[in-house]
Write an enzyme that holds these catalytic residues in place. Sequence first.
Site, PDB file in Angstrom:
ATOM      1  N   ARG A  50      -0.952   1.686  13.007  1.00  0.00           N
ATOM      2  CA  ARG A  50      -1.516   0.443  12.435  1.00  0.00           C
ATOM      3  C   ARG A  50      -1.353   0.306  10.927  1.00  0.00           C
ATOM      4  O   ARG A  50      -1.871  -0.628  10.335  1.00  0.00           O
ATOM      5  CB  ARG A  50      -2.984   0.324  12.816  1.00  0.00           C
ATOM      6  CG  ARG A  50      -3.829   1.414  12.236  1.00  0.00           C
ATOM      7  CD  ARG A  50      -5.145   1.543  12.970  1.00  0.00           C
ATOM      8  NE  ARG A  50      -5.976   2.506  12.261  1.00  0.00           N
ATOM      9  CZ  ARG A  50      -7.078   2.197  11.609  1.00  0.00           C
ATOM     10  NH1 ARG A  50      -7.503   0.971  11.574  1.00  0.00           N
ATOM     11  NH2 ARG A  50      -7.756   3.136  10.998  1.00  0.00           N
ATOM     12  N   HIS A  51      -0.641   1.241  10.295  1.00  0.00           N
ATOM     13  CA  HIS A  51      -0.443   1.149   8.856  1.00  0.00           C
ATOM     14  C   HIS A  51       1.000   0.841   8.490  1.00  0.00           C
ATOM     15  O   HIS A  51       1.922   1.494   8.953  1.00  0.00           O
ATOM     16  CB  HIS A  51      -0.851   2.461   8.171  1.00  0.00           C
ATOM     17  CG  HIS A  51      -2.324   2.657   8.130  1.00  0.00           C
ATOM     18  ND1 HIS A  51      -2.990   3.434   9.046  1.00  0.00           N
ATOM     19  CD2 HIS A  51      -3.262   2.152   7.285  1.00  0.00           C
ATOM     20  CE1 HIS A  51      -4.296   3.409   8.764  1.00  0.00           C
ATOM     21  NE2 HIS A  51      -4.485   2.631   7.708  1.00  0.00           N
TER      22      HIS A  51
ATOM     23  N   ARG B 113      -1.802  -6.831  12.136  1.00  0.00           N
ATOM     24  CA  ARG B 113      -2.817  -6.197  12.988  1.00  0.00           C
ATOM     25  C   ARG B 113      -3.462  -7.210  13.911  1.00  0.00           C
ATOM     26  O   ARG B 113      -3.746  -6.914  15.068  1.00  0.00           O
ATOM     27  CB  ARG B 113      -3.909  -5.563  12.122  1.00  0.00           C
ATOM     28  CG  ARG B 113      -3.520  -4.197  11.678  1.00  0.00           C
ATOM     29  CD  ARG B 113      -4.742  -3.376  11.359  1.00  0.00           C
ATOM     30  NE  ARG B 113      -4.343  -2.321  10.456  1.00  0.00           N
ATOM     31  CZ  ARG B 113      -5.189  -1.567   9.781  1.00  0.00           C
ATOM     32  NH1 ARG B 113      -6.490  -1.768   9.880  1.00  0.00           N
ATOM     33  NH2 ARG B 113      -4.741  -0.621   9.001  1.00  0.00           N
TER      34      ARG B 113
ATOM     35  N   GLU C  48     -10.224  -2.362  13.105  1.00  0.00           N
ATOM     36  CA  GLU C  48     -10.568  -3.229  11.974  1.00  0.00           C
ATOM     37  C   GLU C  48      -9.426  -4.176  11.643  1.00  0.00           C
ATOM     38  O   GLU C  48      -8.281  -3.764  11.503  1.00  0.00           O
ATOM     39  CB  GLU C  48     -10.855  -2.327  10.760  1.00  0.00           C
ATOM     40  CG  GLU C  48     -11.215  -3.086   9.520  1.00  0.00           C
ATOM     41  CD  GLU C  48     -10.828  -2.318   8.258  1.00  0.00           C
ATOM     42  OE1 GLU C  48     -11.108  -1.114   8.178  1.00  0.00           O
ATOM     43  OE2 GLU C  48     -10.240  -2.953   7.358  1.00  0.00           O
TER      44      GLU C  48
ATOM     45  N   SER D 177     -11.822  -6.730   6.198  1.00  0.00           N
ATOM     46  CA  SER D 177     -12.837  -6.103   5.384  1.00  0.00           C
ATOM     47  C   SER D 177     -13.276  -7.151   4.376  1.00  0.00           C
ATOM     48  O   SER D 177     -12.419  -7.821   3.790  1.00  0.00           O
ATOM     49  CB  SER D 177     -12.189  -4.931   4.641  1.00  0.00           C
ATOM     50  OG  SER D 177     -13.008  -3.834   4.702  1.00  0.00           O
TER      51      SER D 177
ATOM     52  N   GLU E  22       0.549   4.194   0.795  1.00  0.00           N
ATOM     53  CA  GLU E  22      -0.170   5.220   1.553  1.00  0.00           C
ATOM     54  C   GLU E  22       0.805   5.894   2.492  1.00  0.00           C
ATOM     55  O   GLU E  22       1.503   5.201   3.234  1.00  0.00           O
ATOM     56  CB  GLU E  22      -1.236   4.574   2.445  1.00  0.00           C
ATOM     57  CG  GLU E  22      -2.446   4.059   1.741  1.00  0.00           C
ATOM     58  CD  GLU E  22      -3.297   3.210   2.693  1.00  0.00           C
ATOM     59  OE1 GLU E  22      -3.205   3.381   3.920  1.00  0.00           O
ATOM     60  OE2 GLU E  22      -4.032   2.365   2.170  1.00  0.00           O
TER      61      GLU E  22
ATOM     62  N   ARG F  84       0.851  -1.197   0.000  1.00  0.00           N
ATOM     63  CA  ARG F  84       0.000   0.000   0.000  1.00  0.00           C
ATOM     64  C   ARG F  84       0.885   1.244   0.000  1.00  0.00           C
ATOM     65  O   ARG F  84       1.620   1.486   0.968  1.00  0.00           O
ATOM     66  CB  ARG F  84      -0.888   0.040   1.253  1.00  0.00           C
ATOM     67  CG  ARG F  84      -1.840  -1.138   1.386  1.00  0.00           C
ATOM     68  CD  ARG F  84      -3.083  -0.971   0.538  1.00  0.00           C
ATOM     69  NE  ARG F  84      -3.817  -2.217   0.420  1.00  0.00           N
ATOM     70  CZ  ARG F  84      -4.860  -2.554   1.178  1.00  0.00           C
ATOM     71  NH1 ARG F  84      -5.287  -1.739   2.113  1.00  0.00           N
ATOM     72  NH2 ARG F  84      -5.484  -3.684   0.972  1.00  0.00           N
TER      73      ARG F  84
HETATM   74  P1  ATP Z   1      -7.719   0.950   6.975  1.00  0.00           P
HETATM   75  O1  ATP Z   1      -9.085   1.586   6.814  1.00  0.00           O
HETATM   76  O2  ATP Z   1      -7.429   0.550   8.378  1.00  0.00           O
HETATM   77  O3  ATP Z   1      -6.616   1.727   6.340  1.00  0.00           O
HETATM   78  P2  ATP Z   1      -8.401  -0.633   4.709  1.00  0.00           P
HETATM   79  O4  ATP Z   1      -9.878  -0.406   4.746  1.00  0.00           O
HETATM   80  O5  ATP Z   1      -7.583   0.043   3.694  1.00  0.00           O
HETATM   81  O6  ATP Z   1      -7.785  -0.424   6.184  1.00  0.00           O
HETATM   82  P3  ATP Z   1      -8.547  -3.171   3.503  1.00  0.00           P
HETATM   83  O7  ATP Z   1      -8.044  -2.694   2.219  1.00  0.00           O
HETATM   84  O8  ATP Z   1      -9.944  -3.516   3.602  1.00  0.00           O
HETATM   85  O9  ATP Z   1      -8.159  -2.175   4.649  1.00  0.00           O
HETATM   86  O10 ATP Z   1      -7.619  -4.382   3.975  1.00  0.00           O
HETATM   87  C1  ATP Z   1      -8.061  -5.469   4.735  1.00  0.00           C
HETATM   88  C2  ATP Z   1      -7.258  -5.635   6.007  1.00  0.00           C
HETATM   89  O11 ATP Z   1      -5.875  -5.525   5.736  1.00  0.00           O
HETATM   90  C3  ATP Z   1      -7.503  -4.561   7.051  1.00  0.00           C
HETATM   91  O12 ATP Z   1      -8.618  -4.856   7.827  1.00  0.00           O
HETATM   92  C4  ATP Z   1      -6.246  -4.638   7.859  1.00  0.00           C
HETATM   93  O13 ATP Z   1      -6.266  -5.726   8.753  1.00  0.00           O
HETATM   94  C5  ATP Z   1      -5.213  -4.911   6.812  1.00  0.00           C
HETATM   95  N1  ATP Z   1      -4.578  -3.665   6.368  1.00  0.00           N
HETATM   96  C6  ATP Z   1      -5.036  -2.793   5.459  1.00  0.00           C
HETATM   97  N2  ATP Z   1      -4.192  -1.790   5.256  1.00  0.00           N
HETATM   98  C7  ATP Z   1      -3.138  -2.022   6.055  1.00  0.00           C
HETATM   99  C8  ATP Z   1      -1.910  -1.351   6.287  1.00  0.00           C
HETATM  100  N3  ATP Z   1      -1.604  -0.251   5.621  1.00  0.00           N
HETATM  101  N4  ATP Z   1      -1.046  -1.876   7.176  1.00  0.00           N
HETATM  102  C9  ATP Z   1      -1.341  -3.015   7.834  1.00  0.00           C
HETATM  103  N5  ATP Z   1      -2.477  -3.712   7.655  1.00  0.00           N
HETATM  104  C10 ATP Z   1      -3.374  -3.228   6.778  1.00  0.00           C
END
Ligand code: ATP
Length: 524
Positions: free
Chosen positions: A304-305, A498, A447, A450, A298, A296
């Site tokens: 948590r990211h 996570r 979370e 998803s 981001e 990602r």
């Molecule tokens: P968030 O809203 O917390 O940024 P997201 O909605 O982008 O997460 P999804 O794309 O639905 O997350 O990804 C599914 C799962 O992957 C999340 O519930 C989380 O456990 C994990 N996840 C997502 N983005 C990250 C990240 N940048 N770092 C660590 N774990 C992640």
Amino acid sequence: MVDEGVQVESKKAAKKEAKKAEKAAKKAEHKSEKGNTEQPEAEDVSVGKYGTLPLIRSEPRSVQRTFTDASTLDRSKNNTIVWVRGRVHTSRAKGKQCFVVLRQRNFTVQVLVSVSETISKAMVKFSSNISKESIVDLEAVVKEAPSAITSCTQSHVELVASQIWVVSASVPQLPLQIEDASRPEKPEQEDGPNIRVNQDTRLDNRVLDLRTPTNQAIFRLEAGVCRLFRDALTSRGFVEIHTPKIISAASEGGANVFTVSYFKGSAYLAQSPQLYKQMAIAADFDKVFTVGAVFRAEDSNTHRHLTEFTGLDLEMAFKYHYHEVMLTIGDLFTEIFKGLRDQFSTEIDTVNQQYPAEPFTFLEPPLLLRFDEGRKLLAEAGVEVGEEDDLSTPDEKLLGRIVKSKYDTDFYILDKYPLAVRPFYTMPDPVDPKASNSYDMFMRGEEILSGAQRIHDPEFLTERAKHHNIDLSKIAAYIDAFKYGCPPHAGGGIGLERVVMLYLGLDNVRKTSMFPRDPKRVTP
Ligand code: ATP
């Protein structure tokens, strides 16, 4: 004029030579190698019992020895002779004795090297000079300790050394002390040493940091989550698949995606294996899962990211209702939580000693709430969430606390998210036009999954993509995957780091990523 670069080089070379000479002198001094042809000093009664082993290169006739695990050293081995390989955790010279604490992962045992008829002063001196973290082979007699050695895990015995050999030496200067890195963050009593190691120092020197009992426990438990995930799904008929991480098009329109050069062009790093899981379903694999890296791009500098994390992803065909899948995922979590509770209690205790946390609670079957029920609970607590709004991170945390106090569970499923806040491929609810067949799952109010029913009809998928103003040419391959008939299906993506962070009640996802990647860190 001498070129500066050359001067620097020659200085370096001279330094190297000096070091070499120093090493050779030391070697001669200790007469370390077995079969050493030099004459031993007459007064050293311990020659051949200590020193630095030659580099182990898997010699054809290498020594055959049975080693004992430090964890098994207890009173039952009293008076037996053992060989143990471990690290020098600490060493302290005291008169004619040297006390070494030998560490093997989470286990420590006290070693005594003491001048005697067979142990020379030189051997004791050599032992006390071995730098911390060096790996040594030790021959010793196990002796019941006169009183409990509270500073060691093997508190009822000590080892009285008869041989000590350095297998791999550490440099003397350590960038962090394992004892400091192992100290509880919230000491019960404020007095006593309170030196801790900050996160960047830990991560910069991760090889050392990972040696702490807590880190040994965290990553063993993390492996446990993967194993339990695999076992639970395999026993339910899921097939493990491997999906490409190099992809030609960004799956969700290009945001948050890393571009990599690819021969004469460029490619992207996959943000999720979703498309491939869905194609496997369209290809009749029925139930699939995958464990792998997810990227990602981001710039999120939060607790948590990560920019690269480990995704535990699954996808499953169903007959008539996506709850068939959602409840399977719920059961999967129950199985993982039970497995951790029953098989990893030692690791959980170890982590808790450094980072205290309330035990993780869960219900069987898991608590299931609808999004509108969640909104209602929040409204009762004075927080209004719009009908078509997503939950903010603070909302999620508050809801987690409400759920915990009302239902006594740290895990729950929130179903029926507003359609407006979910991606274009999410199946809309058949009755309520504002809702969707999608869900998130939470641990301690954050979370961790998803998921949703995905649209498996290419025409409807096209319509929804248009509604989201997505350039159809960019997702043609995705839509085409459903052209030849595809079973209805749903799935989800879980972030491994996570799950482990929240299960253990830790405060930062970097603690559960062995070599974390975030916007500011790509090393080590
Ligand atoms: P968030 O809203 O917390 O940024 P997201 O909605 O982008 O997460 P999804 O794309 O639905 O997350 O990804 C599914 C799962 O992957 C999340 O519930 C989380 O456990 C994990 N996840 C997502 N983005 C990250 C990240 N940048 N770092 C660590 N774990 C992640």
